[in-house]
Design a protein around this motif. Structure first.
Motif, mmCIF file in Angstrom:
data_model
loop_
_atom_site.group_PDB
_atom_site.id
_atom_site.type_symbol
_atom_site.label_atom_id
_atom_site.label_comp_id
_atom_site.label_asym_id
_atom_site.label_seq_id
_atom_site.Cartn_x
_atom_site.Cartn_y
_atom_site.Cartn_z
ATOM 1 N N ARG A 1 0.804 -1.416 -0.435
ATOM 2 C CA ARG A 1 0.174 0.294 -0.390
ATOM 3 C C ARG A 1 0.926 1.100 -0.067
ATOM 4 O O ARG A 1 0.666 2.212 -1.044
ATOM 5 C CB ARG A 1 -0.875 0.198 1.091
ATOM 6 C CG ARG A 1 -1.724 1.217 1.359
ATOM 7 C CD ARG A 1 -2.920 0.972 2.167
ATOM 8 N NE ARG A 1 -2.646 -0.372 3.382
ATOM 9 C CZ ARG A 1 -2.847 -0.133 4.567
ATOM 10 N NH1 ARG A 1 -3.116 0.878 4.962
ATOM 11 N NH2 ARG A 1 -2.448 -1.495 5.517
ATOM 12 N N THR A 2 2.174 1.064 0.643
ATOM 13 C CA THR A 2 3.142 2.659 0.718
ATOM 14 C C THR A 2 3.342 2.640 -0.440
ATOM 15 O O THR A 2 3.430 3.759 -1.186
ATOM 16 C CB THR A 2 4.195 2.036 1.832
ATOM 17 O OG1 THR A 2 3.101 2.056 2.771
ATOM 18 C CG2 THR A 2 4.875 2.957 2.165
ATOM 19 N N PHE A 3 4.004 1.304 -1.128
ATOM 20 C CA PHE A 3 5.074 2.136 -2.519
ATOM 21 C C PHE A 3 3.765 2.267 -3.356
ATOM 22 O O PHE A 3 4.815 1.173 -4.449
ATOM 23 C CB PHE A 3 5.802 1.004 -2.612
ATOM 24 C CG PHE A 3 7.070 1.048 -1.074
ATOM 25 C CD1 PHE A 3 8.114 2.588 -1.231
ATOM 26 C CD2 PHE A 3 7.037 0.511 0.171
ATOM 27 C CE1 PHE A 3 8.391 3.335 -0.361
ATOM 28 C CE2 PHE A 3 7.873 0.897 1.336
ATOM 29 C CZ PHE A 3 8.551 2.711 1.299
ATOM 30 N N GLY A 4 3.305 1.666 -3.376
ATOM 31 C CA GLY A 4 1.620 1.102 -4.185
ATOM 32 C C GLY A 4 2.119 0.223 -5.371
ATOM 33 O O GLY A 4 1.992 0.667 -6.772
ATOM 34 N N CYS A 5 1.978 -0.730 -4.826
ATOM 35 C CA CYS A 5 2.622 -2.656 -5.389
ATOM 36 C C CYS A 5 1.848 -3.285 -4.862
ATOM 37 O O CYS A 5 1.059 -3.138 -4.357
ATOM 38 C CB CYS A 5 4.064 -2.588 -5.592
ATOM 39 S SG CYS A 5 4.463 -2.678 -4.231
#
Length: 93
Positions: A67-71
């Motif tokens: 969620r934090t790094f968009g993957c």
């Protein structure tokens, strides 16, 4: 032995791999909130609501990193430290 003659151009291809950064994370299970923060020394602190039982904290950590790094969650892996507080987590750049 294979040669790279002009007629063989399509036969031999190198696969380009993605760059996969590795995060050094200290996990703190049983926290009040779920959060991932970067520390001054370059490591990361993961506060996880889940207890460290049956892989629940690791599953929450993977979800938090994704969620934090968009993957996607499936692209995040715990490379080492699955049973300890100090982990190395890999994800696509």
């Amino acid at each position: 032995m294979p040669t790279n003659a002009p007629g063989d151009a399509g036969r031999f291809r190198l696969r380009q791999t993605q760059r996969m950064p590795i995060l050094q994370i200290k996990a703190k299970p049983n926290a009040r909130v779920s959060a991932l923060t970067r520390q001054d020394d370059g490591t990361w602190l993961a506060q996880l609501k889940s207890p460290p039982v049956d892989g629940k904290a690791n599953a929450e950590l993977i979800e938090l990193v994704a969620r934090t790094f968009g993957c996607t969650k499936s692209s995040v892996t715990v490379k080492s430290g699955a049973g300890t507080r100090y982990k190395r987590v890999q994800f696509p750049d």
